[in-house]
Design an enzyme around this catalytic site. Structure first.
Site, short mmCIF file in Angstrom:
data_model
loop_
_atom_site.label_atom_id
_atom_site.label_comp_id
_atom_site.label_asym_id
_atom_site.label_seq_id
_atom_site.Cartn_x
_atom_site.Cartn_y
_atom_site.Cartn_z
N HIS A 10 5.89 -2.46 -2.97
CA HIS A 10 7.20 -1.78 -2.89
C HIS A 10 7.87 -1.71 -4.25
CE1 HIS A 10 11.45 -1.19 -1.89
NE2 HIS A 10 11.71 -2.39 -2.42
N PHE A 11 7.94 -2.84 -4.95
CA PHE A 11 8.75 -2.79 -6.17
C PHE A 11 8.01 -2.21 -7.37
CE2 PHE A 11 7.21 -6.51 -8.37
CZ PHE A 11 7.20 -7.58 -7.51
N HIS A 12 6.67 -1.99 -7.22
CA HIS A 12 6.04 -1.23 -8.31
C HIS A 12 6.29 0.27 -8.11
CE1 HIS A 12 4.08 -5.01 -9.43
NE2 HIS A 12 3.90 -4.43 -10.59
N TYR B 139 19.69 -2.24 -8.28
CA TYR B 139 20.45 -1.00 -8.51
C TYR B 139 20.95 -0.93 -9.95
CZ TYR B 139 19.97 -0.45 -3.57
OH TYR B 139 19.43 -0.33 -2.32
N ARG C 96 1.37 -12.63 -1.70
CA ARG C 96 1.71 -12.29 -3.10
C ARG C 96 1.70 -13.59 -3.89
NH1 ARG C 96 8.22 -11.42 -3.33
NH2 ARG C 96 7.74 -11.07 -5.50
N ARG C 97 1.86 -13.50 -5.21
CA ARG C 97 2.00 -14.69 -6.05
C ARG C 97 0.88 -15.70 -5.82
NH1 ARG C 97 8.68 -15.28 -5.97
NH2 ARG C 97 8.96 -13.81 -7.67
N HIS D 208 19.71 -8.46 -5.17
CA HIS D 208 19.60 -7.07 -4.72
C HIS D 208 20.39 -6.15 -5.63
CE1 HIS D 208 18.33 -3.79 -2.29
NE2 HIS D 208 19.55 -3.32 -2.45
#
Ligand code: HAS
Ligand code: CU
Length: 585
Positions: A386-388, A239, A449-450, A235
C-alpha cells in the site's frame, strides 16, 4: 532586433537568494533518495533470497535507513523546497529573513545527520549507537539517544520553516489587506497548520518518554501510549507528504496540460478538510493493539472513511483540469481527449502516472481502513504494498516528475535530457506496479512484513506451493527497475546542474477557471479551521489516552508515578538550595 528573445524575468532573476535555498533543499532531498534507494535494493534482494551478502541483523539496519531516509528526509526536504518556491512565487515577494530560512535548513540537516549517523552506526559493533527501530521507532525497541535527538532537531527545523512562511504571508497581507490568500500559499499554510497539530504528539513522545528512557533517566515507558502518540502523528504525516504532491497536481499539472485549474474554491475546501480530518484517525493503524477500546477504533474507522472525500474530490478536480486543456487542444470524445495530452513531457506523464497509481493506493488504503478486513492484512507485506503506491509513487514519482519542470525555473538551466526523464518515470511506474502488486498478493497469502528471510520452501504449506517464489521474483524485478529508475533520475539532475544557463525558461501559472473570488471568505479564516481541528483531535484522542494511562500508567505498569528524572532534578534543587543559608550567613 535584440539577439536574445526578450523573456519575462525568471524566478531566479527575481529571487536569487530564495532560489539558492530551494536548490539546497531539493539537493538534500535527492541525496536522501539516493541513499534510500541503495538500502532499498539491498533489502529487496536480501528478502527475496536473490543476494544475501549481509546478515539478517543488518537487514533491520537497512530497513530502518531505507524508511527514515525516504519518508523523513527525501519527502520533507523536497517539501520545504517546494513550499518555499510556492510561497515566494504566489506572494511574489522574498522571504522575510533569509538568515532565518538558512537556520531552519541547517537544523533539519543537522537533525537528519544525527539520526542517520545513529542508524548507520548499527553496521559496526564497535560503536554502540544503533537504532534498528525502523521508521516507526516503536518502543519497546530502543534506539541510541542520538537517534531521538536528531529527530527532535529535525522537527524543530520544520516548525521554524512553517513560521518563516507564515511571517512572509503576514508581511504580504499588510501590503495587500484586501486580497484573498493566493492558492499556493493557502495550501502551504493549511498543510503547516496540520503539521503543528500532528507533531505536538511526537514531540511529547520523544522528549518526555523515549529520549529520557534512552538516556536512562526513566526505567521504562508505556508502549501503548508511545505507539498511540506516534500514530496521532503517523497518519497526518502521510498527508504532510501527500499535500505537496496535491499542490503540484492542482497548480502545475493543469498548466503543463495546457489547461487551467477547474476550481480554486474546491481546492481550498480539500485542504481545509485535510487540516480538519488528518489527525483524528491515527488509531486506524492500531486496530489490533490491545489497550484501546473497540469503540474508539470504530470512531477512527468512521473518521477515516470521511477522509476519503478530499482525495476523491482531488481525483475529480485534477482530471477535469487536465481534460479542459486536452479539449482546448482539440481533444474530443469520452476518452479521445486523452490523446491530446503532452505525454512526451516527463513532468506531465510522471505526475499522471503517479495519480493513476495513487488511485490504486487509495483503494488499498480503504481496505486497510475497514476494521474487519484489516485483521487480514495488518502486519503483512500488504501494508508496504500500500505505502509503496502512496508515498512510494503518488508522492515520490510526483516529486521526481515535477523536478523536470521546476528545476529550470529555479536554476535557469534546462533539463539535460527529457527523453531520459520520460523513460525514467515510465520505468518507475512499471517497477512499482510489479513490486507493489506482488507485495499485496503475498500479504493476502499471509506473508509478514518486516522479516529478513521469509522462507516457505520445504513445507507443504499452501503458500510454498502457490506462487510465493513467483511473487518474490516479481518483487525483486520490480525493486531492481525502481533502483535503475532512481539512478536515471539522479543522473539527469546532476547532468542538468552542469548545463549552461539559458534565458526564457520562465513559466507563469494560469488563473483557475473558477477563481478565489468564488470561494466563500470563511475558507480563508485559518484561525477558525485550526481551532476546529484541535477540538476534533481532543474529541478523538482524549478518552483513548486517558484509558491507556489509567490502565497502564504514564510509564507502563509498575513505572514510578513520576519519572526518575523528576526525582533527580528535585534532589539537585534541594542540594543546591541547601547551600543558600550558608551563603547568606
Ligand atoms: Fe495509508 C498504512 C489507510 C492514504 C501511507 N499508509 C499506511 C502506512 C503508510 C501509509 C506509510 O486504515 C504504513 C505505516 C506502517 O509502517 O505501519 N491510507 C489509508 C487511507 C488512505 C491512505 C484510507 N497512506 C495514504 C497516503 C500515504 C499513506 C496518501 C502516503 C503518502 N494506511 C491506511 C491504514 C493503514 C495505512 C488503515 C494501516 C494498515 C495497518 O494495518 O498497518 C486514504 O487517504 C486514501 C484516499 C485516496 C483515494 C484515491 C483517490 C484517487 C486520486 C487519483 C487522482 C488521479 C490523478 C490522475 C491525479 C480514495 C486522488 C489520473 C490519471 C489519469 C490517467 C486520468
Ligand atoms: Cu493512516
Amino acid at each position: 532586433m535584440s539577439s536574445a528573445i526578450e523573456s519575462e524575468p525568471t524566478f531566479v532573476d527575481e529571487f536569487p537568494a530564495e532560489s539558492r535555498l530551494i536548490r539546497a533543499a531539493f539537493l538534500g532531498s535527492f541525496l536522501a533518495l539516493g541513499l534510500g534507494a541503495v538500502f532499498g535494493i539491498i533489502q529487496t534482494l536480501h528478502r527475496t533470497g536473490i543476494a544475501r551478502p549481509f546478515s539478517s541483523v543488518d537487514y533491520y539496519t537497512f530497513l530502518t535507513a531505507h524508511g527514515v531516509f525516504l519518508v523523513i528526509s527525501f519527502t520533507i526536504f523536497f517539501l520545504v523546497g517546494l513550499f518555499t518556491w510556492a510561497v515566494v512565487r504566489s506572494l511574489d515577494r522574498p522571504l522575510v529573513n533569509i538568515r532565518i530560512s538558512w537556520t531552519w535548513y541547517a537544523l533539519m540537516s543537522a537533525g537528519i545527520t544525527m539520526t542517520g549517523v545513529s542508524i548507520l552506526a548499527g553496521f559496526t559493533n564497535r560503536i554502540d549507537m544503533s537504532a534498528d527501530v525502523l521508521f516507526t521507532f516503536y518502543a519497546p525497541l530502543q534506539a541510541h539517544p542520538l537517534f531521538y535527538t536528531g529527530l527532535a532537531v529535525f522537527i524543530v527545523g520544520t516548525w521554524i520553516a512553517g513560521a518563516d512562511w507564515f511571517r512572509t504571508w503576514l508581511a504580504w497581507r499588510e501590503e495587500n489587506p484586501d486580497e484573498r490568500i493566493p492558492l499556493q500559499t493557502f495550501m502551504v499554510l493549511t498543510t503547516m497548520a496540520m503539521w503543528y497539530i500532528a507533531t505536538s504528539a511526537i514531540a511529547v513522545s520523544v522528549l518526555v518518554f523515549l529520549l529520557p528512557w534512552s538516556l536512562g533517566w526513566i526505567e521504562q515507558v508505556n508502549p501503548t501510549l508511545t505507539r498511540t502518540l506516534f500514530w496521532f502523528f503517523g497518519h497526518p504525516v502521510v498527508y504532510f507528504w501527500l499535500m505537496p504532491a496535491y499542490l503540484l497536481w492542482y497548480t502545475v499539472l493543469p498548466k503543463i496540460a495546457g489547461g487551467r485549474l477547474f476550481s480554486d474554491p474546491l481546492a481550498r475546501v480539500v485542504f481545509v478538510l485535510f487540516l480538519l480530518l488528518s489527525t483524528p484517525v491515527g488509531i486506524h493503524h492500531q486496530y489490533l493493539d490491545p489497550g484501546i477500546a473497540e469503540g474508539f477504533k470504530f470512531i477512527s474507522m468512521t473518521n477515516t472513511m470521511f477522509l476519503l472525500l478530499p482525495s476523491l474530490l482531488t481525483a475529480f478536480t485534477v482530471v477535469a483540469s487536465v481534460e479542459y486543456g486536452a479539449r482546448k487542444r482539440g481533444g474530443t470524445g469520452i476518452f479521445g481527449w486523452l490523446r491530446e495530452l503532452p505525454w512526451r513531457d516527463p513532468a506531465f506523464t510522471g505526475m499522471m502516472l503517479a495519480g493513476l497509481m495513487f488511485a490504486a493506493g487509495g483503494f488499498s488504503g480503504m481496505i486497510n481502513a475497514g476494521m474487519n478486513i484489516n485483521y487480514m492484512i495488518h502486519n503483512t507485506i500488504w501494508v508496504p504494498g500500500h505505502f509503496h503506491l502512496t508515498v512510494g509513487t503518488a508522492v515520490a514519482l510526483t516529486f521526481m516528475a515535477a523536478t523536470y519542470w521546476i528545476w529550470p525555473q529555479i536554476s535557469n538551466k534546462p533539463i539535460y535530457s527529457k527523453p531520459i526523464g520520460l523513460f525514467q518515470v515510465v520505468l518507475w511506474f512499471i517497477g512499482m506496479a510489479l513490486m507493489s502488486n506482488a507485495m499485496h498478493a503475498q500479504g493476502l497469502l499471509g506473508v509478514p512484513r518486516r522479516t529478513a528471510e521469509p522462507e516457505y520452501a520445504g513445507f507443504d504449506y499452501p503458500l510454498a506451493l502457490g506462487g510465493f517464489e513467483e511473487l518474490n521474483l516479481q518483487i525483486a524485478i520490480g525493486g531492481t527497475l525502481l533502483f535503475v529508475s532512481t539512478v536515471l533520475f539522479l543522473g539527469n539532475v546532476v547532468l542538468t546542474m552542469g548545463n549552461p544557463k539559458v534565458s526564457g525558461l520562465a513559466e507563469s501559472l494560469p488563473p483557475a477557471l473558477s477563481g478565489p473570488e468564488d470561494a466563500p471568505m470563511v475558507l480563508d479564516n485559518l484561525r477558525l479551521w485550526f481551532a476546529i481541528a484541535v477540538v476534533l483531535v481532543v474529541l478523538a484522542y482524549a478518552l483513548p489516552i486517558v484509558g491507556i494511562v489509567s490502565r497502564g500508567g504514564l510509564l507502563g505498569p509498575g513505572g514510578s508515578a513520576f519519572p526518575v528524572w523528576i526525582d533527580v532534578a528535585g534532589t539537585w534543587i534541594a542540594n543546591a538550595t541547601a547551600v543558600v543559608p550558608e551563603v547568606l550567613r
